[in-house]
Design a protein around this motif. Structure first.
Motif, mmCIF file in Angstrom:
data_model
loop_
_atom_site.group_PDB
_atom_site.id
_atom_site.type_symbol
_atom_site.label_atom_id
_atom_site.label_comp_id
_atom_site.label_asym_id
_atom_site.label_seq_id
_atom_site.Cartn_x
_atom_site.Cartn_y
_atom_site.Cartn_z
ATOM 1 N N SER A 1 0.691 -1.015 -0.147
ATOM 2 C CA SER A 1 -0.112 -0.191 -0.205
ATOM 3 C C SER A 1 0.870 0.948 -0.256
ATOM 4 C CB SER A 1 -0.772 -0.141 1.292
ATOM 5 O OG SER A 1 0.039 0.213 2.184
ATOM 6 N N GLU A 2 2.397 1.396 0.490
ATOM 7 C CA GLU A 2 3.081 2.281 0.393
ATOM 8 C C GLU A 2 3.776 2.548 -0.926
ATOM 9 O OE1 GLU A 2 4.784 2.738 4.402
ATOM 10 O OE2 GLU A 2 4.351 0.562 4.606
ATOM 11 N N ILE A 3 3.878 1.017 -1.675
ATOM 12 C CA ILE A 3 4.513 1.611 -2.711
ATOM 13 C C ILE A 3 3.600 1.558 -4.321
ATOM 14 C CG2 ILE A 3 5.866 -0.386 -4.316
ATOM 15 C CD1 ILE A 3 6.965 -1.352 -1.772
ATOM 16 N N ILE A 4 2.157 0.613 -3.791
ATOM 17 C CA ILE A 4 1.600 1.050 -5.264
ATOM 18 C C ILE A 4 0.301 1.888 -5.264
ATOM 19 C CG2 ILE A 4 -0.005 -0.369 -6.311
ATOM 20 C CD1 ILE A 4 1.435 -3.064 -5.746
ATOM 21 N N THR A 5 1.215 2.960 -5.777
ATOM 22 C CA THR A 5 0.135 4.080 -5.279
ATOM 23 C C THR A 5 -0.144 4.897 -6.749
ATOM 24 O OG1 THR A 5 2.314 5.578 -5.374
ATOM 25 C CG2 THR A 5 1.259 5.016 -3.260
ATOM 26 N N PRO A 6 -1.217 5.893 -6.881
ATOM 27 C CA PRO A 6 -1.129 6.394 -8.161
ATOM 28 C C PRO A 6 0.590 6.558 -8.851
ATOM 29 C CG PRO A 6 -3.169 7.237 -6.334
ATOM 30 C CD PRO A 6 -1.914 6.644 -5.693
ATOM 31 N N LYS A 7 1.194 7.170 -8.094
ATOM 32 C CA LYS A 7 2.012 7.957 -8.304
ATOM 33 C C LYS A 7 3.144 6.636 -9.157
ATOM 34 C CE LYS A 7 2.377 12.029 -6.574
ATOM 35 N NZ LYS A 7 3.996 12.671 -5.628
ATOM 36 N N SER A 8 3.069 5.767 -8.590
ATOM 37 C CA SER A 8 4.140 4.829 -9.362
ATOM 38 C C SER A 8 3.490 3.729 -10.319
ATOM 39 C CB SER A 8 4.288 3.575 -7.371
ATOM 40 O OG SER A 8 3.104 2.795 -7.769
ATOM 41 N N VAL A 9 1.920 4.045 -10.105
ATOM 42 C CA VAL A 9 1.984 3.161 -11.136
ATOM 43 C C VAL A 9 1.463 3.877 -12.523
ATOM 44 C CG1 VAL A 9 -0.675 2.569 -12.032
ATOM 45 C CG2 VAL A 9 0.092 2.665 -10.107
ATOM 46 N N GLU A 10 1.633 5.351 -13.036
ATOM 47 C CA GLU A 10 2.082 6.668 -14.048
ATOM 48 C C GLU A 10 3.281 6.172 -14.090
ATOM 49 O OE1 GLU A 10 1.104 10.826 -14.517
ATOM 50 O OE2 GLU A 10 0.018 9.799 -14.008
ATOM 51 N N ASN A 11 4.157 5.713 -13.154
ATOM 52 C CA ASN A 11 6.109 5.688 -13.107
ATOM 53 C C ASN A 11 5.912 4.000 -14.324
ATOM 54 O OD1 ASN A 11 6.389 7.404 -12.282
ATOM 55 N ND2 ASN A 11 7.036 6.752 -10.252
ATOM 56 N N ALA A 12 5.081 3.270 -13.959
ATOM 57 C CA ALA A 12 4.564 2.054 -14.654
ATOM 58 C C ALA A 12 4.487 2.426 -16.032
ATOM 59 C CB ALA A 12 4.103 1.145 -13.733
ATOM 60 N N MET A 13 3.284 2.784 -15.944
ATOM 61 C CA MET A 13 2.802 3.310 -17.628
ATOM 62 C C MET A 13 3.812 3.754 -18.591
ATOM 63 S SD MET A 13 -1.529 4.284 -16.071
ATOM 64 C CE MET A 13 -1.540 4.843 -17.583
ATOM 65 N N THR A 14 4.499 4.925 -17.850
ATOM 66 C CA THR A 14 5.399 5.267 -18.584
ATOM 67 C C THR A 14 7.122 4.810 -18.491
ATOM 68 O OG1 THR A 14 5.375 7.397 -17.079
ATOM 69 C CG2 THR A 14 6.951 7.268 -18.429
ATOM 70 N N VAL A 15 6.801 3.644 -18.085
ATOM 71 C CA VAL A 15 7.882 2.641 -18.525
ATOM 72 C C VAL A 15 7.665 1.388 -19.307
ATOM 73 C CG1 VAL A 15 9.035 0.778 -17.730
ATOM 74 C CG2 VAL A 15 9.221 2.683 -16.472
ATOM 75 N N LEU A 16 6.042 1.031 -19.683
ATOM 76 C CA LEU A 16 5.833 0.849 -20.679
ATOM 77 C C LEU A 16 5.345 0.952 -21.499
ATOM 78 C CD1 LEU A 16 3.777 -1.482 -21.543
ATOM 79 C CD2 LEU A 16 1.947 -0.537 -20.266
ATOM 80 N N LEU A 17 5.406 2.007 -21.693
ATOM 81 C CA LEU A 17 5.468 3.296 -23.252
ATOM 82 C C LEU A 17 6.596 2.967 -23.843
ATOM 83 C CD1 LEU A 17 3.000 6.182 -22.083
ATOM 84 C CD2 LEU A 17 2.470 3.958 -24.030
ATOM 85 N N ALA A 18 7.700 3.780 -22.739
ATOM 86 C CA ALA A 18 9.390 3.587 -23.018
ATOM 87 C C ALA A 18 9.363 2.115 -23.611
ATOM 88 C CB ALA A 18 9.745 3.931 -22.260
ATOM 89 N N LEU A 19 9.260 1.079 -23.409
ATOM 90 C CA LEU A 19 9.321 -0.152 -23.466
ATOM 91 C C LEU A 19 9.401 -0.598 -25.100
ATOM 92 C CD1 LEU A 19 9.696 -1.976 -20.386
ATOM 93 C CD2 LEU A 19 11.575 -2.045 -22.055
ATOM 94 N N GLY A 20 7.682 -0.275 -25.089
ATOM 95 C CA GLY A 20 6.746 -0.897 -26.647
ATOM 96 C C GLY A 20 6.531 -1.601 -26.244
ATOM 97 N N GLY A 21 6.409 -2.209 -24.363
ATOM 98 C CA GLY A 21 6.017 -3.241 -24.422
ATOM 99 C C GLY A 21 4.473 -4.203 -24.778
ATOM 100 N N SER A 22 4.254 -5.050 -24.143
ATOM 101 C CA SER A 22 2.401 -5.491 -24.455
ATOM 102 C C SER A 22 1.732 -5.020 -23.782
ATOM 103 C CB SER A 22 2.751 -7.131 -23.887
ATOM 104 O OG SER A 22 1.440 -7.627 -23.601
ATOM 105 N N THR A 23 0.105 -4.886 -24.621
ATOM 106 C CA THR A 23 -0.736 -4.621 -24.816
ATOM 107 C C THR A 23 -1.583 -5.006 -23.240
ATOM 108 O OG1 THR A 23 -1.091 -6.202 -26.362
ATOM 109 C CG2 THR A 23 -1.065 -3.813 -27.148
ATOM 110 N N ASN A 24 -0.739 -6.288 -23.107
ATOM 111 C CA ASN A 24 -1.422 -7.550 -22.480
ATOM 112 C C ASN A 24 -1.183 -6.409 -20.872
ATOM 113 O OD1 ASN A 24 -2.527 -10.018 -22.851
ATOM 114 N ND2 ASN A 24 -0.882 -10.516 -23.756
ATOM 115 N N ALA A 25 0.261 -5.613 -20.755
ATOM 116 C CA ALA A 25 0.438 -5.271 -19.752
ATOM 117 C C ALA A 25 -0.669 -3.938 -18.925
ATOM 118 C CB ALA A 25 1.486 -4.637 -19.778
ATOM 119 N N ILE A 26 -1.674 -3.453 -19.723
ATOM 120 C CA ILE A 26 -2.275 -2.337 -19.664
ATOM 121 C C ILE A 26 -3.615 -2.887 -18.674
ATOM 122 C CG2 ILE A 26 -3.724 -2.382 -21.477
ATOM 123 C CD1 ILE A 26 -2.688 0.807 -19.030
ATOM 124 N N ILE A 27 -4.010 -3.778 -19.453
ATOM 125 C CA ILE A 27 -5.059 -5.165 -18.459
ATOM 126 C C ILE A 27 -4.678 -5.249 -16.547
ATOM 127 C CG2 ILE A 27 -5.681 -7.318 -18.052
ATOM 128 C CD1 ILE A 27 -6.529 -6.988 -21.038
#
Length: 573
Positions: free
Chosen positions: A261-287
């Motif tokens: 609960s201290e790690i998974i926050t709105p800000k860290s989720v947005e960080n993860a989305m940014t990394v997903l986009l920079a990697l050209g990662g899997s569409t499954n990851a957004i689900i």
């Protein structure tokens, strides 16, 4: 009976075997009985008085990606013991992507429940989650987010692509490439058998930037795994050392955190989305990321995904959109290099399992970066992110396109719909020489979404009809409510929401309808007037709900793709 309350935390919360006692109406008897049974395993009393680190053990003969799990469990145990804890491994559901029918996504939520409840019910003070294959890491993170015990993710690591006849082969973009050639008549029966035997030859997850690799990177970007452990190859000695370090860190988190609960926050989720986009990662990851975030009551907006995608460049050259493999990414500087390049786009105050913020982690630049694999912000492989969401009359709640794996010449098109009503219909007609289809048509698959009997399989990668493949056609616009493997490529619109089985507009597309796609405008529209659609809706009925068991629960509770395909009753905190 010996008093071990000195091992409780400063707030008096029980630790070790005193935690989560079985309820007999007599706590001291419950502890006495538990310790007596624990002694039958050969544990010494000194070990029994230590705090406990649970190890979620997901090894399975039906999960080749987890072949190295037993070795990792032993390494985690070493780390826990050396740090003063007692390691206790326990089994959970394990999801081998290609060994499950009809699809592994159907069972992701089941694994998450198994993980959450075993973490809650058993006497552990922290937990190490060992997973790798596509749905196992999201299932574990979903369970950990809900249980909110100190938790740390350890992935199994990617396979190593091996030399083969002048090139390297690695699952699974290469398997799709050769299968397409086989369907086009460019590879013989004997040739495809030889390829089959050389695609996946080491332990680990798919070698490319598929879903497993993407989720490993997302786990680290969220802060739920140790730095630079996402991409260590499964067969590398550093993978074992990472497991030992993970065990030691789990002990350090007991009583101190941080918790999910201290790690998974709105800000860290947005960080993860940014990394997903920079990697050209899997569409499954957004689900999966949507489902993980949803367990903490955090909403993910596809409109926000588009905003992030427009500002986030693709910085890595990994298959299926590039030429390299995930192990090459690790050798090129890995997550430290990528996160450093993205630093000004990230929320640096986010907490990680190390007890440091992301900003503190990135205070030290990477020792070396291979710019052939990981580009600088000044020279990206693509100036915008790999994924984009589209909305419109065909997808009121959105759909996903992996533009980094698509043909830009198909981005602004209007086409005639060639409709397949189900997976069975697709299989029966796709290679029919009399199929009325041209390269300019839009192939549409219905009834393959989360509420369908098939449970949203990776069927969105509709094969090019054989007669077109043999004529040299490599890509077409394909639209469905299904998913596709992160190892796949093409101009493919996925996750159409609401899905056909719930009565979304996709259910009422007919052969010959016109559909307009505009990636520029983020639109996908069915060009049929509302009166005609209303006529088509008359008398429509959804699929029957299964009579019993988990399939019935799934059908009654599963949400749409834009809500992560989680169960309604599991969301929130």
């Amino acid at each position: 009976m010996a008093d071990d309350t000195k091992n409780d935390d400063p707030q008096g919360e029980p630790r070790g075997f005193r935690r989560n006692l079985t309820n007999y109406g007599d706590r001291e008897f419950a502890l006495y009985l538990r310790r007596s049974f624990a002694q039958s395993t050969g544990l010494s009393k000194s070990l029994m008085n230590r705090p406990i680190v649970g190890i979620a053990q997901t090894g399975s003969d039906f999960n080749n990606c987890h072949r190295n799990v037993p070795e990792l469990v032993e390494a985690v145990k070493r780390g826990v013991l050396a740090a003063g804890g007692l390691p206790l491994a326990f089994p959970t559901v394990s999801l081998g992507e290609v060994f499950l029918s009809p699809t592994s996504l159907l069972f992701r939520n089941l694994m998450s429940v198994d993980t959450e409840e075993m973490v809650r019910a058993q006497p552990m003070d922290a937990v190490v989650l060992i997973g790798g294959c596509d749905k196992t890491v999201p299932a574990q993170l979903m369970g950990a987010a809900s249980a909110d015990l100190p938790a740390i993710q350890l992935v199994t690591g990617p396979m190593v692509a091996m030399p083969f006849r002048g090139e390297r082969l690695g699952a699974c973009t290469d398997c799709r490439r050769f299968w397409a050639k086989y369907r086009a008549g460019e590879v013989s029966d004997e040739g495809i058998d030889t390829i089959e035997a050389n695609l996946a030859t080491t332990a680990g997850t798919c070698a490319v930037m598929g879903t497993a690799s993407t989720m490993a990177a997302i786990a680290e970007a969220l802060g739920m795994s140790l730095p630079d452990t996402a991409a260590i190859p499964a067969v590398h000695a550093d993978r074992i050392r990472a497991a030992e370090a993970t065990g030691a860190r789990a002990v350090a988190m007991i009583g101190k955190g941080p918790r999910p609960s201290e790690i998974i926050t709105p800000k860290s989720v947005e960080n993860a989305m940014t990394v997903l986009l920079a990697l050209g990662g899997s569409t499954n990851a957004i689900i999966h990321l949507t489902a993980i975030a949803g367990r903490r009551g955090i909403e993910i907006s596809l409109a926000r995904l588009n905003e992030l995608s427009d500002r986030t460049p693709v910085l890595v050259d990994l298959k299926p959109t590039g030429q390299y493999y995930f192990a090459d990414f690790h050798a090129a500087g890995g997550m430290q290099a990528l996160l450093t390049e993205l630093k000004d786009l990230l929320h640096l105050d986010c907490m990680t399992v190390t007890g440091q913020t992301l900003g503190e982690r990135l205070a030290t630049p990477p020792a070396w970066v291979d710019r052939g694999v990981i580009r600088s912000r000044a020279e990206p492989f693509d100036p915008v992110g790999g994924l984009v969401a589209v909305f419109g009359s065909l997808a009121p709640r959105g759909a996903i396109l992996k533009r980094s794996a698509a043909d830009p010449k198909l981005f602004e098109r209007e086409g005639r719909a060639v409709v397949f009503s189900s997976l069975e219909d697709l299989a029966a007609r796709i290679d029919d020489p009399d199929l009325d289809v041209t390269p300019d048509d839009f192939m549409v698959l219905q009834n393959a979404g989360p509420l369908s009997a098939s449970g949203m399989p990776e069927a969105g990668y509709l094969p090019i009809p054989k007669k077109l493949a043999q004529a040299g056609v490599k890509d077409m616009v394909r639209i469905s409510d299904a998913r596709m493997s992160g190892t796949a490529y093409g101009t493919i619109v996925l996750h159409v929401s609401p899905d056909a089985a719930s009565g979304g507009p996709l259910a009422f597309v007919r052969n010959g309808d016109r559909i307009r796609l505009s990636v520029r405008d983020r639109r996908i529209d069915l060009l049929v007037d509302e009166a005609e659609l209303a006529r088509r809706r008359e008398g429509w009925q959804g699929p029957d709900v299964p009579a019993r068991g988990y399939r019935r629960l799934y059908a009654q509770q599963v949400l749409q793709a834009d809500q992560g395909c989680d169960f309604e009753f599991l969301r929130g905190v």
